[in-house]
Design a protein around this motif. Structure first.
Motif, mmCIF file in Angstrom:
data_model
loop_
_atom_site.group_PDB
_atom_site.id
_atom_site.type_symbol
_atom_site.label_atom_id
_atom_site.label_comp_id
_atom_site.label_asym_id
_atom_site.label_seq_id
_atom_site.Cartn_x
_atom_site.Cartn_y
_atom_site.Cartn_z
ATOM 1 N N VAL A 57 1.199 52.278 8.806
ATOM 2 C CA VAL A 57 2.253 51.689 9.615
ATOM 3 C C VAL A 57 1.984 52.066 11.069
ATOM 4 O O VAL A 57 1.557 53.180 11.361
ATOM 5 C CB VAL A 57 3.648 52.201 9.178
ATOM 6 C CG1 VAL A 57 4.744 51.670 10.086
ATOM 7 C CG2 VAL A 57 3.920 51.827 7.727
ATOM 8 N N ALA A 58 2.234 51.123 11.974
ATOM 9 C CA ALA A 58 2.070 51.362 13.408
ATOM 10 C C ALA A 58 3.408 51.104 14.094
ATOM 11 O O ALA A 58 4.065 50.097 13.821
ATOM 12 C CB ALA A 58 1.007 50.438 13.975
ATOM 13 N N ARG A 59 3.807 52.013 14.963
ATOM 14 C CA ARG A 59 5.049 51.852 15.709
ATOM 15 C C ARG A 59 4.793 52.208 17.178
ATOM 16 O O ARG A 59 3.834 52.918 17.492
ATOM 17 C CB ARG A 59 6.153 52.732 15.133
ATOM 18 C CG ARG A 59 6.556 52.308 13.727
ATOM 19 C CD ARG A 59 7.901 52.872 13.315
ATOM 20 N NE ARG A 59 8.298 52.348 12.030
ATOM 21 C CZ ARG A 59 8.886 51.158 11.836
ATOM 22 N NH1 ARG A 59 9.148 50.392 12.869
ATOM 23 N NH2 ARG A 59 9.214 50.753 10.633
ATOM 24 N N LEU A 82 13.454 51.890 23.833
ATOM 25 C CA LEU A 82 13.624 50.621 23.131
ATOM 26 C C LEU A 82 13.640 50.881 21.621
ATOM 27 O O LEU A 82 12.699 51.461 21.080
ATOM 28 C CB LEU A 82 12.477 49.669 23.475
ATOM 29 C CG LEU A 82 12.559 48.271 22.876
ATOM 30 C CD1 LEU A 82 13.773 47.519 23.431
ATOM 31 C CD2 LEU A 82 11.279 47.500 23.146
ATOM 32 N N LEU A 83 14.721 50.460 20.960
ATOM 33 C CA LEU A 83 14.851 50.652 19.514
ATOM 34 C C LEU A 83 15.292 49.355 18.838
ATOM 35 O O LEU A 83 15.901 48.485 19.468
ATOM 36 C CB LEU A 83 15.857 51.753 19.201
ATOM 37 C CG LEU A 83 15.470 53.170 19.622
ATOM 38 C CD1 LEU A 83 16.614 54.129 19.335
ATOM 39 C CD2 LEU A 83 14.204 53.627 18.921
ATOM 40 N N VAL A 84 14.982 49.270 17.549
ATOM 41 C CA VAL A 84 15.342 48.119 16.736
ATOM 42 C C VAL A 84 16.263 48.599 15.617
ATOM 43 O O VAL A 84 15.988 49.592 14.956
ATOM 44 C CB VAL A 84 14.084 47.453 16.128
ATOM 45 C CG1 VAL A 84 14.470 46.270 15.261
ATOM 46 C CG2 VAL A 84 13.119 47.030 17.226
ATOM 47 N N GLY A 107 7.843 48.302 15.154
ATOM 48 C CA GLY A 107 6.565 48.392 14.463
ATOM 49 C C GLY A 107 6.663 47.956 13.021
ATOM 50 O O GLY A 107 7.702 47.475 12.568
ATOM 51 N N GLY A 108 5.568 48.125 12.309
ATOM 52 C CA GLY A 108 5.533 47.734 10.911
ATOM 53 C C GLY A 108 4.173 47.981 10.295
ATOM 54 O O GLY A 108 3.322 48.648 10.885
ATOM 55 N N ARG A 109 3.979 47.418 9.111
ATOM 56 C CA ARG A 109 2.763 47.681 8.350
ATOM 57 C C ARG A 109 1.526 47.036 8.955
ATOM 58 O O ARG A 109 1.571 45.947 9.517
ATOM 59 C CB ARG A 109 2.932 47.207 6.916
ATOM 60 C CG ARG A 109 3.889 48.100 6.181
ATOM 61 C CD ARG A 109 3.845 48.124 4.699
ATOM 62 N NE ARG A 109 3.190 47.066 4.005
ATOM 63 C CZ ARG A 109 3.523 46.637 2.813
ATOM 64 N NH1 ARG A 109 4.539 47.174 2.187
ATOM 65 N NH2 ARG A 109 2.860 45.694 2.223
ATOM 66 N N VAL A 110 0.422 47.745 8.814
ATOM 67 C CA VAL A 110 -0.878 47.261 9.253
ATOM 68 C C VAL A 110 -1.377 46.275 8.200
ATOM 69 O O VAL A 110 -1.346 46.563 7.005
ATOM 70 C CB VAL A 110 -1.870 48.441 9.408
ATOM 71 C CG1 VAL A 110 -3.249 47.942 9.809
ATOM 72 C CG2 VAL A 110 -1.335 49.462 10.407
ATOM 73 N N GLU A 157 3.164 43.915 16.089
ATOM 74 C CA GLU A 157 4.511 44.183 15.577
ATOM 75 C C GLU A 157 5.531 44.283 16.708
ATOM 76 O O GLU A 157 6.652 43.799 16.573
ATOM 77 C CB GLU A 157 4.522 45.453 14.730
ATOM 78 C CG GLU A 157 3.889 45.292 13.363
ATOM 79 C CD GLU A 157 4.786 44.578 12.352
ATOM 80 O OE1 GLU A 157 5.988 44.389 12.637
ATOM 81 O OE2 GLU A 157 4.281 44.222 11.288
ATOM 82 N N CYS A 158 5.160 44.902 17.811
ATOM 83 C CA CYS A 158 6.085 45.002 18.933
ATOM 84 C C CYS A 158 6.436 43.604 19.447
ATOM 85 O O CYS A 158 7.604 43.310 19.700
ATOM 86 C CB CYS A 158 5.495 45.856 20.049
ATOM 87 S SG CYS A 158 6.659 46.150 21.400
ATOM 88 N N LYS A 159 5.445 42.748 19.579
ATOM 89 C CA LYS A 159 5.694 41.379 20.040
ATOM 90 C C LYS A 159 6.604 40.635 19.056
ATOM 91 O O LYS A 159 7.555 39.961 19.477
ATOM 92 C CB LYS A 159 4.362 40.637 20.197
ATOM 93 C CG LYS A 159 4.500 39.218 20.690
ATOM 94 C CD LYS A 159 4.970 39.161 22.124
ATOM 95 C CE LYS A 159 4.904 37.740 22.674
ATOM 96 N NZ LYS A 159 5.348 37.665 24.055
ATOM 97 N N GLU A 160 6.329 40.776 17.750
ATOM 98 C CA GLU A 160 7.136 40.088 16.738
ATOM 99 C C GLU A 160 8.592 40.543 16.744
ATOM 100 O O GLU A 160 9.493 39.731 16.577
ATOM 101 C CB GLU A 160 6.560 40.333 15.334
ATOM 102 C CG GLU A 160 5.296 39.583 15.022
ATOM 103 C CD GLU A 160 4.723 39.911 13.653
ATOM 104 O OE1 GLU A 160 3.642 39.388 13.342
ATOM 105 O OE2 GLU A 160 5.326 40.705 12.887
ATOM 106 N N GLU A 161 8.814 41.836 16.941
ATOM 107 C CA GLU A 161 10.166 42.382 16.823
ATOM 108 C C GLU A 161 10.963 42.356 18.121
ATOM 109 O O GLU A 161 12.190 42.275 18.084
ATOM 110 C CB GLU A 161 10.119 43.818 16.282
ATOM 111 C CG GLU A 161 9.647 43.885 14.855
ATOM 112 C CD GLU A 161 9.768 45.269 14.248
ATOM 113 O OE1 GLU A 161 10.236 46.207 14.934
ATOM 114 O OE2 GLU A 161 9.389 45.413 13.074
#
Length: 148
Positions: free
Chosen positions: A10-12, A22-24, A38-41, A54-58
């Motif tokens: 996982v990458a965050r 910045l938090l989700v 972040g999320g799974r690789v 993942e940062c762009k997606e979230e």
């Protein structure tokens, strides 16, 4: 016979600007946690590339990775946290492309004052405490050049 256990990478990212982080917000049923984006690789993806994607997606932000600031192992997950800076994009709540619309766990993305983190259920709590220390980001592990 040897027993092997599957594990996931996982990458965050940790983004701190002007005394805010910045938090989700993730929510499943009644369970709520504020996490670093972040999320799974994915297969054939580097941990660094996954963090950027993942940062762009979230969050809608384009970022650059400044270095590794924290590593966590729990259950079957190995998580790498990258201290990062925003280089483009705009703040917007994203979605998890692997989940249908009615099952989304991403509920909110926002900047939270560091002094107010105690009022949120932040995971991992230890990292939330560390980022509030004045010199925490001064000793980053460099991102390997092969990932840049």
């Amino acid at each position: 016979m040897l027993k092997f256990r599957a594990s996931f990478l996982v990458a965050r990212v940790v983004i701190v600007e002007e005394g805010r982080v910045l938090l989700v917000k993730h929510q499943e049923g009644e369970e709520i946690a504020w996490v670093f984006p972040g999320g799974r690789v994915e297969e054939n993806e580097s941990v660094a590339d996954a963090a950027i994607r993942e940062c762009k997606e979230e969050t809608g932000y384009d970022i650059k990775l400044n270095g590794v600031c924290y590593i966590q192992e729990y259950d079957i997950y190995y998580v790498t946290y990258f201290y990062s800076s925003i280089v483009g994009g705009r703040l917007t709540l994203g979605s998890d492309p692997e989940l249908p619309k009615e099952k989304q766990v991403l509920k909110e993305v926002k900047w939270i004052e560091l002094k107010d983190l105690k009022n949120y259920q932040v995971y991992p709590q230890k990292l939330a405490e560390l980022i509030q220390q004045e010199n925490f980001f001064k000793n980053l592990i460099p991102v390997p050049e092969t990932f840049l």
